[in-house]
Design a protein around this motif. Structure first.
Motif, PDB file in Angstrom:
ATOM      1  N   VAL A   1      33.057 -30.802  33.681  1.00 50.09           N
ATOM      2  CA  VAL A   1      34.276 -30.077  33.321  1.00 50.09           C
ATOM      3  C   VAL A   1      35.296 -30.197  34.448  1.00 50.09           C
ATOM      4  O   VAL A   1      36.480 -30.487  34.216  1.00 50.09           O
ATOM      5  CB  VAL A   1      33.971 -28.592  33.017  1.00 50.09           C
ATOM      6  N   LEU A   2      34.858 -29.997  35.683  1.00 51.53           N
ATOM      7  CA  LEU A   2      35.783 -30.056  36.822  1.00 51.53           C
ATOM      8  C   LEU A   2      36.406 -31.442  36.924  1.00 51.53           C
ATOM      9  O   LEU A   2      37.609 -31.587  37.173  1.00 51.53           O
ATOM     10  CB  LEU A   2      35.055 -29.691  38.121  1.00 51.53           C
ATOM     11  N   ALA A   3      35.571 -32.467  36.718  1.00 52.26           N
ATOM     12  CA  ALA A   3      36.089 -33.839  36.820  1.00 52.26           C
ATOM     13  C   ALA A   3      37.173 -34.093  35.775  1.00 52.26           C
ATOM     14  O   ALA A   3      38.101 -34.871  36.003  1.00 52.26           O
ATOM     15  CB  ALA A   3      34.948 -34.838  36.663  1.00 52.26           C
ATOM     16  N   SER A   4      37.071 -33.420  34.627  1.00 56.87           N
ATOM     17  CA  SER A   4      38.070 -33.647  33.563  1.00 56.87           C
ATOM     18  C   SER A   4      39.420 -33.033  33.907  1.00 56.87           C
ATOM     19  O   SER A   4      40.412 -33.309  33.237  1.00 56.87           O
ATOM     20  CB  SER A   4      37.568 -33.066  32.239  1.00 56.87           C
ATOM     21  N   LEU A   5      39.466 -32.189  34.928  1.00 54.51           N
ATOM     22  CA  LEU A   5      40.699 -31.455  35.243  1.00 54.51           C
ATOM     23  C   LEU A   5      41.658 -32.228  36.133  1.00 54.51           C
ATOM     24  O   LEU A   5      42.789 -31.787  36.362  1.00 54.51           O
ATOM     25  CB  LEU A   5      40.354 -30.116  35.920  1.00 54.51           C
ATOM     26  N   VAL A   6      41.219 -33.351  36.688  1.00 52.66           N
ATOM     27  CA  VAL A   6      42.112 -34.188  37.504  1.00 52.66           C
ATOM     28  C   VAL A   6      41.997 -35.643  37.042  1.00 52.66           C
ATOM     29  O   VAL A   6      40.953 -36.067  36.573  1.00 52.66           O
ATOM     30  CB  VAL A   6      41.791 -34.107  39.024  1.00 52.66           C
ATOM     31  N   ASP A   7      43.109 -36.373  37.187  1.00 61.12           N
ATOM     32  CA  ASP A   7      43.069 -37.781  36.791  1.00 61.12           C
ATOM     33  C   ASP A   7      42.734 -38.669  37.989  1.00 61.12           C
ATOM     34  O   ASP A   7      42.454 -38.179  39.082  1.00 61.12           O
ATOM     35  CB  ASP A   7      44.386 -38.174  36.099  1.00 61.12           C
ATOM     36  N   ASP A   8      42.797 -39.980  37.758  1.00 60.86           N
ATOM     37  CA  ASP A   8      42.391 -40.903  38.822  1.00 60.86           C
ATOM     38  C   ASP A   8      43.277 -40.809  40.057  1.00 60.86           C
ATOM     39  O   ASP A   8      42.860 -41.150  41.157  1.00 60.86           O
ATOM     40  CB  ASP A   8      42.413 -42.350  38.297  1.00 60.86           C
ATOM     41  N   ARG A   9      44.525 -40.365  39.855  1.00 59.75           N
ATOM     42  CA  ARG A   9      45.441 -40.242  41.003  1.00 59.75           C
ATOM     43  C   ARG A   9      45.249 -38.932  41.746  1.00 59.75           C
ATOM     44  O   ARG A   9      45.878 -38.703  42.779  1.00 59.75           O
ATOM     45  CB  ARG A   9      46.894 -40.307  40.527  1.00 59.75           C
ATOM     46  N   GLY A  10      44.447 -38.014  41.157  1.00 59.79           N
ATOM     47  CA  GLY A  10      44.270 -36.707  41.771  1.00 59.79           C
ATOM     48  C   GLY A  10      45.243 -35.668  41.240  1.00 59.79           C
ATOM     49  O   GLY A  10      45.260 -34.534  41.715  1.00 59.79           O
ATOM     50  N   ASP A  11      46.074 -36.034  40.261  1.00 59.97           N
ATOM     51  CA  ASP A  11      46.974 -35.057  39.638  1.00 59.97           C
ATOM     52  C   ASP A  11      46.215 -34.203  38.627  1.00 59.97           C
ATOM     53  O   ASP A  11      45.212 -34.647  38.056  1.00 59.97           O
ATOM     54  CB  ASP A  11      48.115 -35.786  38.909  1.00 59.97           C
ATOM     55  N   VAL A  12      46.740 -33.008  38.389  1.00 57.38           N
ATOM     56  CA  VAL A  12      46.141 -32.133  37.382  1.00 57.38           C
ATOM     57  C   VAL A  12      46.179 -32.818  36.026  1.00 57.38           C
ATOM     58  O   VAL A  12      47.202 -33.411  35.651  1.00 57.38           O
ATOM     59  CB  VAL A  12      46.921 -30.806  37.271  1.00 57.38           C
ATOM     60  N   ALA A  13      45.086 -32.721  35.279  1.00 56.22           N
ATOM     61  CA  ALA A  13      45.015 -33.398  33.979  1.00 56.22           C
ATOM     62  C   ALA A  13      44.670 -32.405  32.864  1.00 56.22           C
ATOM     63  O   ALA A  13      44.013 -32.765  31.893  1.00 56.22           O
ATOM     64  CB  ALA A  13      43.995 -34.525  34.042  1.00 56.22           C
ATOM     65  N   ILE A  14      45.100 -31.176  32.993  1.00 58.40           N
ATOM     66  CA  ILE A  14      44.865 -30.186  31.938  1.00 58.40           C
ATOM     67  C   ILE A  14      45.747 -30.527  30.738  1.00 58.40           C
ATOM     68  O   ILE A  14      46.957 -30.738  30.897  1.00 58.40           O
ATOM     69  CB  ILE A  14      45.177 -28.762  32.457  1.00 58.40           C
ATOM     70  N   ASP A  15      45.142 -30.549  29.547  1.00 58.47           N
ATOM     71  CA  ASP A  15      45.879 -30.938  28.342  1.00 58.47           C
ATOM     72  C   ASP A  15      47.104 -30.049  28.165  1.00 58.47           C
ATOM     73  O   ASP A  15      46.997 -28.828  28.168  1.00 58.47           O
ATOM     74  CB  ASP A  15      44.982 -30.806  27.100  1.00 58.47           C
TER      75      ASP A  15
END
Ligand SMILES: [Zn+2]
Length: 463
Positions: free
Chosen positions: A236-250
């Motif tokens: 779950v935590l991994a899904s919250l950031v993208d490859d660049r390290g930016d927040v990735a919350i839908d």
């Protein structure tokens, strides 16, 4: 000698006393986030009240609502007719020390090294309260009066997001009524160069607990068939950031407005040295900076959201054995861009987490305190007064700057009095490591800040 010269000379002569007073406050571990430190926060409030009284403030008392940590209030309201009322804000609570072994000296035993005073709360924000007290007494001990009316408010729960702030404001609105707000809880652009802060990020936070089992089970007997809640939490935590390290919350970026060219151009020209910033923060040699490379460093720090996992509860390594544990919890802290509403972000986070929980694990989602971002237009007479005062105190113009952190107090307080101007200055600098280990205050700049506040009280006289 003018009255201002006398007040400046008095502030200068009180340097050693100011430092001694600050050291006494730093020795009190007023950690608002730690329930076991309630008495210490109370002791810190008492010591802060004594300090304000000793510097000539009147009607000094502790205040609060419900079971809040104590605020300290005081005032001096005898300025000549027509003079404005200035509210001086700081906070006396501190962050937990973190890993004490990583401190080069005891976090609660102030120690000077290289012109800096190390200790928890030295820069954030006990130095702010002491600076206010000294600016006041520099005038009172020389002219016998202040150029403006002054109210002082030293908060006791800023570091836990000011949870009772709005009810406190409602209950004390008349005692706090003022025309301009001066907050000594921000900082300088760099050592020797003052800052005037016009933008703060907001805050949202939540705990997510994933539960797989009634109780722990043998990993050899069950592993491979029974889900591990710690691995589930990691997914779950991994899904919250993208490859660049930016927040990735839908959905989270929908409310984040890209900067206009004008706003981007207003970011200080000292930009852009991400590597230098990384080194100042102590980044390890192989680790690199995160965030969209198309944005500047200060755009990332001030105007874009970020996510940090600030705590994980699972089994400690010490004493661990071959078990699948029953549950795992993470505490998430989000910094919000201007325009993002904390409640909406929390709902976006909740929906995102619900969609990403693997293997049907039980989710318990607990929203924590939040605060919107704050931004102001740094122009007009109050800001002009602050610029002149900081230039006089430091010998150089202040940099108009944003800060990636949050001070939940600013927006609601300014609004409560009809949108009064809020001037954010403060004792920290990029080397202060506030909230981190080895927090420190640059003593020379702190005295320049006190001198600036002496100037500021005079500059605001006709505001
Ligand atoms: Zn602070």
């Amino acid at each position: 000698m003018t009255a201002l010269d006398d007040a400046l000379a008095a502030a200068d002569a009180a340097r050693a006393a100011a430092r001694t007073e600050l050291e006494e406050l730093v020795r009190i571990p007023s950690i608002s986030a730690d329930p076991d430190r309630r008495d210490d926060v109370r002791a810190s409030a008492d010591a802060t009240a004594d300090l304000l009284r000793a510097h000539g403030l009147e009607s000094v008392r502790l205040a609060g609502v419900d079971d809040s940590h104590p605020y300290v209030i005081g005032e001096w309201m005898h300025a000549s007719a027509g003079a404005p009322t200035v509210l001086l804000y700081a906070h006396h609570d501190v962050q937990p020390p973190g890993i004490v072994d990583n401190w080069e000296s005891d976090p609660f035993e102030p120690t000077e090294r290289g012109g800096r005073l190390y200790g928890r709360g030295s820069a954030d924000d006990k130095a702010g309260g002491v600076a206010h007290a000294h600016a006041v007494s520099a005038w009172l001990n020389t002219s016998g009066e202040l150029p403006c009316n002054v109210r002082v408010l030293i908060e006791g729960e800023e570091e836990i997001g000011s949870p009772t702030l709005s009810s406190f404001l409602d209950a004390h609105v008349e005692e706090l009524r003022s025309d301009v707000l001066v907050l000594a809880d921000a900082g300088n652009w760099k050592v020797g160069v003052p800052g005037l802060t016009y933008s703060l990020r907001g805050l949202a936070a939540a705990d997510i607990e994933l539960r797989a089992l009634d109780g722990p089970v043998h990993s050899g007997m069950a592993g491979g068939a029974i889900p591990d809640p710690v691995a589930g939490l990691a997914r779950v935590l991994a899904s919250l950031v993208d490859d660049r390290g930016d927040v990735a919350i839908d959905g989270l970026w929908e409310e984040v407005r890209p900067l206009t060219e004008h706003e981007r151009a207003a970011i200080p020209g000292l930009d852009d040295d991400p590597d230098g910033f990384g080194r100042a923060m102590g980044i390890r040699p192989g680790a690199h900076m995160v965030g969209d490379p198309a944005t500047t460093l200060h755009e990332r720090l001030w105007f874009r959201p970020s996510l940090t996992v600030i705590g994980i509860d699972a089994h400690p390594i010490k004493g661990s054995s071959n078990q699948i544990i029953a549950r795992a919890t993470a505490r998430l802290s989000l910094r919000l861009a201007p325009g993002q509403e904390p409640d909406r972000v929390i709902e976006q986070l909740r929906a995102h987490v619900e969609r990403h929980v693997p293997w049907g694990l039980e989710l318990r989602f607990t929203a924590l305190e939040g605060a919107p971002a704050w931004q102001t237009d740094p122009s007009g007479p109050a800001f002009d007064a602050a610029r002149r005062a900081l230039r006089a105190g430091f010998g150089t113009d202040p940099v108009l700057m944003g800060v990636g952190g949050s001070i939940p107090f600013v927006g609601p307080f300014a609004d409560a009095f009809g949108g009064i101007p809020a001037l954010l200055l403060g004792p920290a600098d990029p080397h202060s490591r506030i909230h981190g280990e080895n927090e420190s205050l640059h003593l020379g700049d702190w005295h320049k800040l006190i001198a600036s506040e002496v100037h500021l009280l005079q500059e605001l006289r006709n505001f």
